[in-house]
Motif scaffolding. Structure first.
Motif, PDB file in Angstrom:
ATOM      1  N   ALA A 135       0.826  -1.205   0.000  1.00  0.00           N
ATOM      2  CA  ALA A 135       0.000   0.000   0.000  1.00  0.00           C
ATOM      3  C   ALA A 135       0.859   1.253   0.000  1.00  0.00           C
ATOM      4  CB  ALA A 135      -0.935  -0.011   1.212  1.00  0.00           C
ATOM      5  N   GLN A 136       1.949   1.243   0.754  1.00  0.00           N
ATOM      6  CA  GLN A 136       2.833   2.409   0.799  1.00  0.00           C
ATOM      7  C   GLN A 136       3.575   2.575  -0.521  1.00  0.00           C
ATOM      8  OE1 GLN A 136       5.206   2.901   4.406  1.00  0.00           O
ATOM      9  NE2 GLN A 136       3.831   1.528   5.498  1.00  0.00           N
ATOM     10  N   ARG A 137       4.012   1.473  -1.120  1.00  0.00           N
ATOM     11  CA  ARG A 137       4.749   1.571  -2.380  1.00  0.00           C
ATOM     12  C   ARG A 137       3.868   2.057  -3.522  1.00  0.00           C
ATOM     13  NH1 ARG A 137       7.775  -4.048  -3.208  1.00  0.00           N
ATOM     14  NH2 ARG A 137       8.585  -2.983  -5.061  1.00  0.00           N
ATOM     15  N   LEU A 138       2.577   1.754  -3.453  1.00  0.00           N
ATOM     16  CA  LEU A 138       1.660   2.163  -4.513  1.00  0.00           C
ATOM     17  C   LEU A 138       1.164   3.594  -4.362  1.00  0.00           C
ATOM     18  CD1 LEU A 138      -0.413  -1.125  -4.789  1.00  0.00           C
ATOM     19  CD2 LEU A 138       0.849  -0.072  -6.679  1.00  0.00           C
ATOM     20  N   ALA A 139       1.518   4.267  -3.279  1.00  0.00           N
ATOM     21  CA  ALA A 139       0.999   5.607  -3.026  1.00  0.00           C
ATOM     22  C   ALA A 139       1.521   6.667  -4.002  1.00  0.00           C
ATOM     23  CB  ALA A 139       1.298   6.013  -1.586  1.00  0.00           C
ATOM     24  N   PRO A 140       2.814   6.681  -4.372  1.00  0.00           N
ATOM     25  CA  PRO A 140       3.287   7.766  -5.244  1.00  0.00           C
ATOM     26  C   PRO A 140       2.709   7.683  -6.654  1.00  0.00           C
ATOM     27  CG  PRO A 140       5.119   6.677  -4.100  1.00  0.00           C
ATOM     28  CD  PRO A 140       3.911   5.820  -3.911  1.00  0.00           C
ATOM     29  N   VAL A 141       2.788   8.799  -7.370  1.00  0.00           N
ATOM     30  CA  VAL A 141       2.308   8.881  -8.750  1.00  0.00           C
ATOM     31  C   VAL A 141       3.222   8.063  -9.655  1.00  0.00           C
ATOM     32  CG1 VAL A 141       1.896  10.440 -10.687  1.00  0.00           C
ATOM     33  CG2 VAL A 141       1.310  11.152  -8.364  1.00  0.00           C
ATOM     34  N   LEU A 142       2.639   7.217 -10.495  1.00  0.00           N
ATOM     35  CA  LEU A 142       3.410   6.402 -11.429  1.00  0.00           C
ATOM     36  C   LEU A 142       4.150   7.284 -12.429  1.00  0.00           C
ATOM     37  CD1 LEU A 142       3.736   3.333 -12.482  1.00  0.00           C
ATOM     38  CD2 LEU A 142       2.068   4.027 -14.195  1.00  0.00           C
ATOM     39  N   LEU A 143       5.451   7.012 -12.610  1.00  0.00           N
ATOM     40  CA  LEU A 143       6.286   7.771 -13.551  1.00  0.00           C
ATOM     41  C   LEU A 143       6.082   9.275 -13.388  1.00  0.00           C
ATOM     42  CD1 LEU A 143       6.005   5.540 -16.759  1.00  0.00           C
ATOM     43  CD2 LEU A 143       7.917   5.682 -15.162  1.00  0.00           C
ATOM     44  N   ASP A 144       6.202   9.704 -12.158  1.00  0.00           N
ATOM     45  CA  ASP A 144       5.965  11.106 -11.837  1.00  0.00           C
ATOM     46  C   ASP A 144       6.934  12.009 -12.595  1.00  0.00           C
ATOM     47  OD1 ASP A 144       6.167  13.169  -8.885  1.00  0.00           O
ATOM     48  OD2 ASP A 144       4.722  13.207 -10.520  1.00  0.00           O
ATOM     49  N   GLY A 145       6.424  13.110 -13.088  1.00  0.00           N
ATOM     50  CA  GLY A 145       7.260  14.092 -13.769  1.00  0.00           C
ATOM     51  C   GLY A 145       7.356  13.904 -15.269  1.00  0.00           C
ATOM     52  N   LEU A 146       6.706  12.878 -15.822  1.00  0.00           N
ATOM     53  CA  LEU A 146       6.828  12.615 -17.262  1.00  0.00           C
ATOM     54  C   LEU A 146       5.549  12.941 -18.025  1.00  0.00           C
ATOM     55  CD1 LEU A 146       8.850   9.266 -17.224  1.00  0.00           C
ATOM     56  CD2 LEU A 146       9.688  11.616 -17.425  1.00  0.00           C
ATOM     57  N   ASP A 147       4.625  13.684 -17.419  1.00  0.00           N
ATOM     58  CA  ASP A 147       3.331  13.961 -18.046  1.00  0.00           C
ATOM     59  C   ASP A 147       3.462  14.628 -19.410  1.00  0.00           C
ATOM     60  OD1 ASP A 147       1.099  13.852 -15.491  1.00  0.00           O
ATOM     61  OD2 ASP A 147       3.221  14.010 -15.026  1.00  0.00           O
TER      62      ASP A 147
END
Length: 516
Positions: A135-147
């Motif tokens: 649950a903690q590992r899944l909290a951040p945004v996937l591939l953050d910063g590549l939008d």
């Protein structure tokens, strides 16, 4: 693929990769971070290849990430040359390509999202600890910063992948709250997180049915009317991301709300995800974020930031603050410092006077206990440090009571029970002991006179953790600082005591007075 392009079966330890898609893209070899190309498009290409795990036509990759009149084919070739040193090994090529297709070979590579999906599909049901960790590992945004790294089709793919990760997290939370071995206090916390992650969830267990008799009921959720106007999705609407300190430590930060920024320096005992569900910080943070862009981060060694770090010293704490401010490109902003975070704010304000528009220091001090207490008190604190290292992570809350009873002596049993459990979740026993040592060494007394930003210092009159004299000394050393004594014994104010309302009102008036 041509036969000569196929990798040999390799099991050497120095070839094993760990790739993180959750949060910012990260590649580690042998436990060490591998530098990624500075090009966002090259990083997006790697993330796309790793996440999909299948061959892609070169033309398709060019369409996703590059536009005419540039030379997309040349740009793709250049990106592949930058990525090969990141993931390839002399005996194992992972970027496999021929004249038509490109793919990533994931053999002997551990990919966080794929690993979690595999564990959810396995016949063996994960235990409580595994589910909490997932649950903690899944909290951040996937591939953050590549939008913005590709075209609309790439963004659509990225949004779909993020939705899949969100669904996986909801499933993890569903299994966790239904697990028969989940302790009662944790059940309340995870149930609230599950409901925030999936408001339409059905069958959530009744908090009160699993709560111990000592707890009168769960604290209010963030977003209720008394939270100052935030919606019920307060936890979901905050954006968690990561930046990197100069020594490579990953620092987790979160932003919430809109308007002028206010940056809170880290202090011990925070967790970006769990803060919003606790009765300790929730309403305070919601009030601050009511009409501002509120930014906070977890200290190194704590919360969602890296725990396994070599340096837990004061200079590193200041560098973490610098990393967050630089990552977000903040130009001028007020700082909020609580407890030891006050000293970090002071040091940052002296180093960067052009960026700090104001200081709000609550329950702070300029010099740690090693500089200020008697030999007897030092011996007592060193004994507490030893007890912490031995018992912090156990199920027995007695060790953590040492802190909760001095942090909040006037808190009710529900807040104290939450705080005991919260402490265990925020850091490791070893780090808890190291933090105590590091805070004892803090000394910014020689820097106070160099502060140029408007400053307000607020301190509980009968603070049992940090005496009022230390708050008064902090204020008297900073030119023209305003000092506000608070009628409380709590080091951490709770929202139902009058001192909390006094504190919030004084902060708001201070910001308005100085046009910050």
């Amino acid at each position: 693929m041509a036969p000569q392009d196929r990798p040999e079966q390799v099991t050497a330890q120095n070839d094993r990769l760990t790739i993180s898609l959750l949060g910012e893209l990260r590649v580690r070899r042998g436990g060490e971070d591998v530098p990624l190309p500075s090009s966002r498009k090259a990083r997006a290409l790697l993330g796309f290849l790793v996440a999909t795990g299948r061959p892609h036509r070169r033309e398709r990759l060019c369409e996703l990430l590059w536009e005419l009149p540039d030379d997309p084919k040349a740009a793709l070739r250049w990106s592949l040359t930058k990525l090969r040193p990141v993931v390839d090994h002399p005996d194992h090529r992972r970027i496999l390509s021929d004249r038509e297709r490109v793919r990533f070979d994931a053999e002997n590579a551990e990919i966080d999202l794929h690993e979690i999906h595999a564990r959810l599909r396995a016949e063996r049901q994960p235990g409580v600890g595994e589910l909490e960790e997932m649950a903690q590992r899944l909290a951040p945004v996937l591939l953050d910063g590549l939008d913005g790294a590709g075209d609309a089709a790439f963004l659509s793919w990225l949004e779909a992948e993020r939705e899949d990760a969100r669904i996986a997290r909801v499933e993890v939370l569903r299994r966790l709250v239904a697990h028969p071995d989940l302790p009662a206090l944790s059940a309340q916390k995870w149930t609230r997180i599950w409901r925030d992650a999936d408001p339409e969830a059905e069958g959530a267990p009744d908090d009160k049915a699993r709560a111990p008799d000592a707890l009168p009921g769960p604290p209010p959720k963030i977003g209720e009317a008394r939270s100052g106007g935030l919606t019920a999705s307060g936890l979901r609407s905050q954006r968690i991301a990561f930046c990197e300190a100069p020594d490579g430590t990953k620092i987790a930060y979160a932003t919430l709300g809109s308007g002028a920024p206010l940056l809170k320096a880290a202090n011990w005992l925070t967790h970006l995800e769990f803060d919003w569900t606790s009765p300790i910080w929730g309403k305070c943070f919601a009030e601050i974020a009511r009409d501002r862009r509120f930014i906070r981060y977890d200290e190194r060694g704590c919360g969602l930031s890296d725990w396994d770090v070599d340096n837990l010293g004061f200079d590193a704490f200041v560098e973490d603050l610098e990393a967050v401010a630089d990552k977000l490109e903040l130009e001028r902003f007020p700082l909020l410092g609580i407890s030891q975070g006050a000293a970090v704010c002071v040091e940052y304000a002296v180093r960067h006077p052009e960026r700090v528009s104001g200081l709000i220091l609550v329950g702070g001090y300029a010099a740690g206990w090693r500089h200020m207490v008697s030999a007897e008190e030092k011996a007592r604190r060193e004994a507490v440090r030893a007890l912490t290292e031995l018992g912090w992570g156990t199920d027995n809350p007695a060790y953590r009571h040492i802190f909760s009873q001095t942090f909040m002596p006037d808190a009710g049993p529900d807040e104290l029970a939450w705080f005991d459990e919260f402490q265990r979740l925020t850091t490791s026993p070893g780090n808890a002991a190291r933090f105590q040592e590091a805070f004892g060494e803090i000394d910014v007394r020689h820097r106070l006179g160099a502060v140029r930003a408007p400053t307000i210092v607020l301190h509980s009159k009968d603070d049992m953790r940090i005496p009022l004299d230390m708050g008064r000394a902090l204020a008297s050393g900073i030119p023209d600082a305003q000092f506000v004594p608070l009628d409380s014994r709590n080091h951490v104010l709770v929202d139902y005591e009058p001192a909390w309302r006094t504190c919030m009102q004084a902060i708001r008036e201070f910001l308005d007075q100085h046009g910050i």
